[in-house]
Design a protein around this motif. Structure first.
Motif, PDB file in Angstrom:
ATOM      1  N   GLU A  18       0.738  -1.030  -0.119  1.00 39.20           N
ATOM      2  CA  GLU A  18      -0.117   0.038   0.128  1.00 39.20           C
ATOM      3  C   GLU A  18       0.868   1.335   0.186  1.00 39.20           C
ATOM      4  N   GLY A  19       0.291   2.201  -0.706  1.00 38.04           N
ATOM      5  CA  GLY A  19       1.188   3.418  -0.575  1.00 38.04           C
ATOM      6  C   GLY A  19       1.229   4.173   0.820  1.00 38.04           C
ATOM      7  N   GLY A  20       2.050   5.058   1.132  1.00 36.59           N
ATOM      8  CA  GLY A  20       2.085   5.702   2.504  1.00 36.59           C
ATOM      9  C   GLY A  20       1.172   6.991   2.219  1.00 36.59           C
ATOM     10  N   ARG A  21       0.535   7.454   3.375  1.00 35.89           N
ATOM     11  CA  ARG A  21      -0.351   8.474   3.377  1.00 35.89           C
ATOM     12  C   ARG A  21       0.568   9.581   3.531  1.00 35.89           C
ATOM     13  N   GLY A  22       0.021  10.702   2.740  1.00 38.48           N
ATOM     14  CA  GLY A  22       0.700  12.105   3.083  1.00 38.48           C
ATOM     15  C   GLY A  22       0.219  12.815   4.218  1.00 38.48           C
ATOM     16  N   ASN A  23       0.989  13.815   4.319  1.00 38.72           N
ATOM     17  CA  ASN A  23       0.641  14.648   5.670  1.00 38.72           C
ATOM     18  C   ASN A  23      -0.787  15.354   5.732  1.00 38.72           C
ATOM     19  N   MET A  24      -1.405  15.416   4.648  1.00 42.37           N
ATOM     20  CA  MET A  24      -2.759  16.106   4.609  1.00 42.37           C
ATOM     21  C   MET A  24      -3.546  14.939   5.185  1.00 42.37           C
ATOM     22  N   ARG A  25      -3.266  13.658   5.286  1.00 45.15           N
ATOM     23  CA  ARG A  25      -4.049  12.836   5.969  1.00 45.15           C
ATOM     24  C   ARG A  25      -3.982  12.779   7.569  1.00 45.15           C
ATOM     25  N   PHE A  26      -3.046  13.516   7.940  1.00 43.58           N
ATOM     26  CA  PHE A  26      -3.022  13.415   9.606  1.00 43.58           C
ATOM     27  C   PHE A  26      -3.414  14.788  10.065  1.00 43.58           C
ATOM     28  N   VAL A  27      -4.009  15.483   9.501  1.00 43.65           N
ATOM     29  CA  VAL A  27      -4.722  16.800  10.299  1.00 43.65           C
ATOM     30  C   VAL A  27      -5.543  16.437  11.065  1.00 43.65           C
ATOM     31  N   SER A  28      -5.502  17.049  12.166  1.00 42.03           N
ATOM     32  CA  SER A  28      -6.570  16.948  13.436  1.00 42.03           C
ATOM     33  C   SER A  28      -6.459  18.416  14.199  1.00 42.03           C
ATOM     34  N   PRO A  29      -7.537  18.450  14.969  1.00 43.58           N
ATOM     35  CA  PRO A  29      -7.876  19.650  15.776  1.00 43.58           C
ATOM     36  C   PRO A  29      -6.458  20.085  16.453  1.00 43.58           C
ATOM     37  N   SER A  30      -5.723  19.299  17.072  1.00 42.34           N
ATOM     38  CA  SER A  30      -4.634  19.533  17.893  1.00 42.34           C
ATOM     39  C   SER A  30      -3.328  19.607  17.096  1.00 42.34           C
ATOM     40  N   ASN A  31      -3.403  19.288  15.664  1.00 34.88           N
ATOM     41  CA  ASN A  31      -2.369  19.448  14.957  1.00 34.88           C
ATOM     42  C   ASN A  31      -2.717  19.639  13.429  1.00 34.88           C
ATOM     43  N   THR A  32      -2.896  21.094  13.365  1.00 36.76           N
ATOM     44  CA  THR A  32      -3.372  21.510  11.951  1.00 36.76           C
ATOM     45  C   THR A  32      -2.337  21.372  10.945  1.00 36.76           C
ATOM     46  N   ALA A  33      -0.986  21.529  11.207  1.00 38.25           N
ATOM     47  CA  ALA A  33       0.139  21.491  10.126  1.00 38.25           C
ATOM     48  C   ALA A  33       0.988  20.286  10.549  1.00 38.25           C
ATOM     49  N   PRO A  34       0.618  19.050  10.296  1.00 40.48           N
ATOM     50  CA  PRO A  34       1.375  17.956  10.787  1.00 40.48           C
ATOM     51  C   PRO A  34       2.535  17.884   9.625  1.00 40.48           C
ATOM     52  N   GLU A  35       3.826  17.576  10.161  1.00 37.30           N
ATOM     53  CA  GLU A  35       4.825  17.171   9.291  1.00 37.30           C
ATOM     54  C   GLU A  35       4.976  15.515   9.192  1.00 37.30           C
ATOM     55  N   ILE A  36       4.051  14.978   9.245  1.00 34.23           N
ATOM     56  CA  ILE A  36       4.163  13.452   9.211  1.00 34.23           C
ATOM     57  C   ILE A  36       3.607  12.529   8.006  1.00 34.23           C
ATOM     58  N   ALA A  37       4.278  11.815   7.456  1.00 34.52           N
ATOM     59  CA  ALA A  37       3.841  11.239   6.198  1.00 34.52           C
ATOM     60  C   ALA A  37       4.530   9.661   6.246  1.00 34.52           C
ATOM     61  N   GLU A  38       3.742   8.624   5.870  1.00 35.57           N
ATOM     62  CA  GLU A  38       4.160   7.324   5.828  1.00 35.57           C
ATOM     63  C   GLU A  38       5.154   6.825   4.848  1.00 35.57           C
ATOM     64  N   ASN A  39       5.900   6.046   5.187  1.00 39.14           N
ATOM     65  CA  ASN A  39       6.674   5.431   3.892  1.00 39.14           C
ATOM     66  C   ASN A  39       5.569   4.224   3.320  1.00 39.14           C
ATOM     67  N   GLY A  40       5.962   3.840   2.080  1.00 37.78           N
ATOM     68  CA  GLY A  40       5.240   3.023   1.480  1.00 37.78           C
ATOM     69  C   GLY A  40       5.425   1.538   2.220  1.00 37.78           C
ATOM     70  N   GLU A  41       4.417   0.878   2.109  1.00 39.82           N
ATOM     71  CA  GLU A  41       4.504  -0.405   2.516  1.00 39.82           C
ATOM     72  C   GLU A  41       5.261  -1.459   1.577  1.00 39.82           C
ATOM     73  N   GLU A  42       6.015  -2.541   2.345  1.00 38.75           N
ATOM     74  CA  GLU A  42       6.904  -3.217   1.449  1.00 38.75           C
ATOM     75  C   GLU A  42       5.763  -4.200   0.847  1.00 38.75           C
ATOM     76  N   GLY A  43       6.371  -4.381  -0.616  1.00 40.68           N
ATOM     77  CA  GLY A  43       5.490  -5.392  -1.451  1.00 40.68           C
ATOM     78  C   GLY A  43       5.930  -7.053  -0.772  1.00 40.68           C
ATOM     79  N   GLN A  44       4.648  -7.839  -0.836  1.00 41.51           N
ATOM     80  CA  GLN A  44       5.053  -9.060  -0.516  1.00 41.51           C
ATOM     81  C   GLN A  44       5.921  -9.830  -1.399  1.00 41.51           C
ATOM     82  N   GLU A  45       6.905 -10.625  -0.657  1.00 41.33           N
ATOM     83  CA  GLU A  45       7.745 -11.379  -1.303  1.00 41.33           C
ATOM     84  C   GLU A  45       7.994 -12.851  -0.793  1.00 41.33           C
TER      85      GLU A  45
END
Length: 433
Positions: free
Chosen positions: A121-148
């Protein structure tokens, strides 16, 4: 060359990393987060191609890796998903996980397919982590590794009729007479080292596929001789034609040959012993064949057997047409649905969103001065965490506390500065007040 078994490595593409970005537009002094999600990695898919007959191609290419998804971009642009990698296999291919030995799929029909390595799965960008307590998150996920994983491909011949019998009883000769197949024929054992297929035209508008399979010997069900290499293919057939050297040209008793072969079939799989069967009493043009046939019938009746016997001579083409008519009649009476269990399942992978799943199971153990936290979910979560971002690292620590990992480490005796290992990652334990 016929190749009926191969081992290959498959890997789904990694998901693209999510992006950390903010709107930078004129007249928008405080633009919000606008980092897009990463794209999903491509999956490796096996698809049946009825034009293929062997696994020959897998002798030269054994690694199949799908492409990764694209990274997320600014302006809320998501990365593109990668295309799937399609790997063509012949009908009759059984796919087995090399580690667990479980059957992943049994591919029998044209265009039938199965995913053997899912893309991450693709990682989520920081627009996905907006919350009332953190309106400008600098958080983004790495992409998930593919199954092997490594998978084993086993090809089981797809034929209506399988010819069985001891080596050199005339199976290859019979196939060459009734079809356009030209198997190698010789006066020595194991001339047939791999299955030969032929399309048989009965002559009345009906036809069927016949397979000349390697000769059986005693102990085949345990792998002796060609053993399992033979029996794997006979599993596919709808009916069996048991070819017997009724002239006993090699000094064996025809009835004993009949019983030994059927015993090997039964010991390998009881279902094989239940398949419709005809005895093709071959080499009837040779001396002593008639006498041996009479004794064969007596012994069969004395043992309560009622298998149909059709006298033939493949070498002189005697009795061939009645045999073909009888085979076609029996095939007409057998349902089209093959008597094989079709497996199209693959283990569902859980997508871990640990901030919402505080009951994720884990174990903690200590070896010397190192503490090990073991949990598939936490290991996946770590790989998707970008520790170069302070906010991401703090988020990871917060979730670990919420799950109870910190407390479990304390109970095992962890102190400030102790080394904690989770998967391939190492951390120093920090006591929070």
């Amino acid at each position: 060359m016929f190749v009926d078994k191969a081992k290959i490595f498959v890997k789904g593409g990694d998901g693209g990393d999510g992006a950390v970005s903010f709107r930078r537009e004129k007249y928008v002094p405080e633009g919000g987060p606008a980092g897009g999600d990463g794209g999903r990695g491509g999956s490796v898919i096996l698809r049946v191609d009825e034009g293929l007959r062997t696994l020959m191609d897998f002798r030269y290419q054994k690694h199949f890796k799908a492409k990764p998804g694209e990274k997320g971009r600014n302006k809320a642009q998501h990365g593109a998903n990668a295309e799937h990698m399609i790997v063509r296999v012949p009908p009759g291919t059984v796919v087995i996980d090399d580690d667990t030995k479980e059957i992943i799929a049994d591919l029998t029909r044209h265009d039938q397919q199965v995913v053997v390595a899912r893309g991450g799965e693709g990682g989520r960008g920081n627009m996905r982590f907006v919350s009332p307590s953190n309106t400008a998150p600098e958080i983004a996920e790495n992409g998930e590794e593919g199954q092997e994983r490594w998978v084993v491909l086993e090809l089981k011949v797809m034929a209506d009729v399988g010819l069985v019998g001891f080596p050199s009883v005339g199976k290859s000769t019979l196939l060459s007479v009734v079809s356009s197949a030209r198997p190698k024929i010789g006066a020595y054992h194991f001339t047939t080292l791999s299955p030969n297929l032929g399309v048989v035209d009965v002559g009345d508008g009906r036809s069927f596929v016949m397979a000349d399979l390697p000769g059986l010997i005693e102990g085949a069900h345990e792998g002796t001789g060609l053993g399992h290499e033979f029996l794997r293919h006979i599993e596919r057939t709808k009916m069996i034609v048991h070819v017997i050297d009724m002239a006993a040209t090699e000094g064996r008793d025809p009835f004993e040959d009949f019983e030994k072969i059927n015993r090997e079939l039964f010991l390998y799989s009881e279902k094989l012993s239940e398949r419709p069967q005809i005895v093709a009493a071959n080499k009837m043009d040779l001396p002593e064949a008639e006498e041996n046939l009479a004794q064969f019938k007596e012994k069969l009746a004395a043992n309560g057997g009622d298998t149909e016997i059709i006298p033939i001579s493949a070498g002189s083409n005697q009795g061939i047409q009645p045999l073909l008519y009888r085979i076609a009649d029996l095939l007409d009476a057998i349902p089209d649905t093959p008597d094989v269990e079709e497996v199209e399942q693959i283990a569902e992978r859980k997508v871990y969103r640990l901030e919402h799943e505080t009951d994720e199971e884990f174990t903690v153990r200590r070896e010397n001065d190192i503490y090990y936290v073991e949990s598939p979910g936490i290991e996946k979560f770590i790989k998707r965490t970008n520790f170069s971002s302070q906010q991401s690292a703090l988020r990871f620590a917060r979730i670990m506390r919420k799950m109870g990992v910190d407390e479990a480490l304390r109970q095992k005796g962890a102190k400030d500065g102790n080394l904690v290992r989770i998967g391939d990652f190492e951390f120093e334990f920090v006591e929070h007040e």
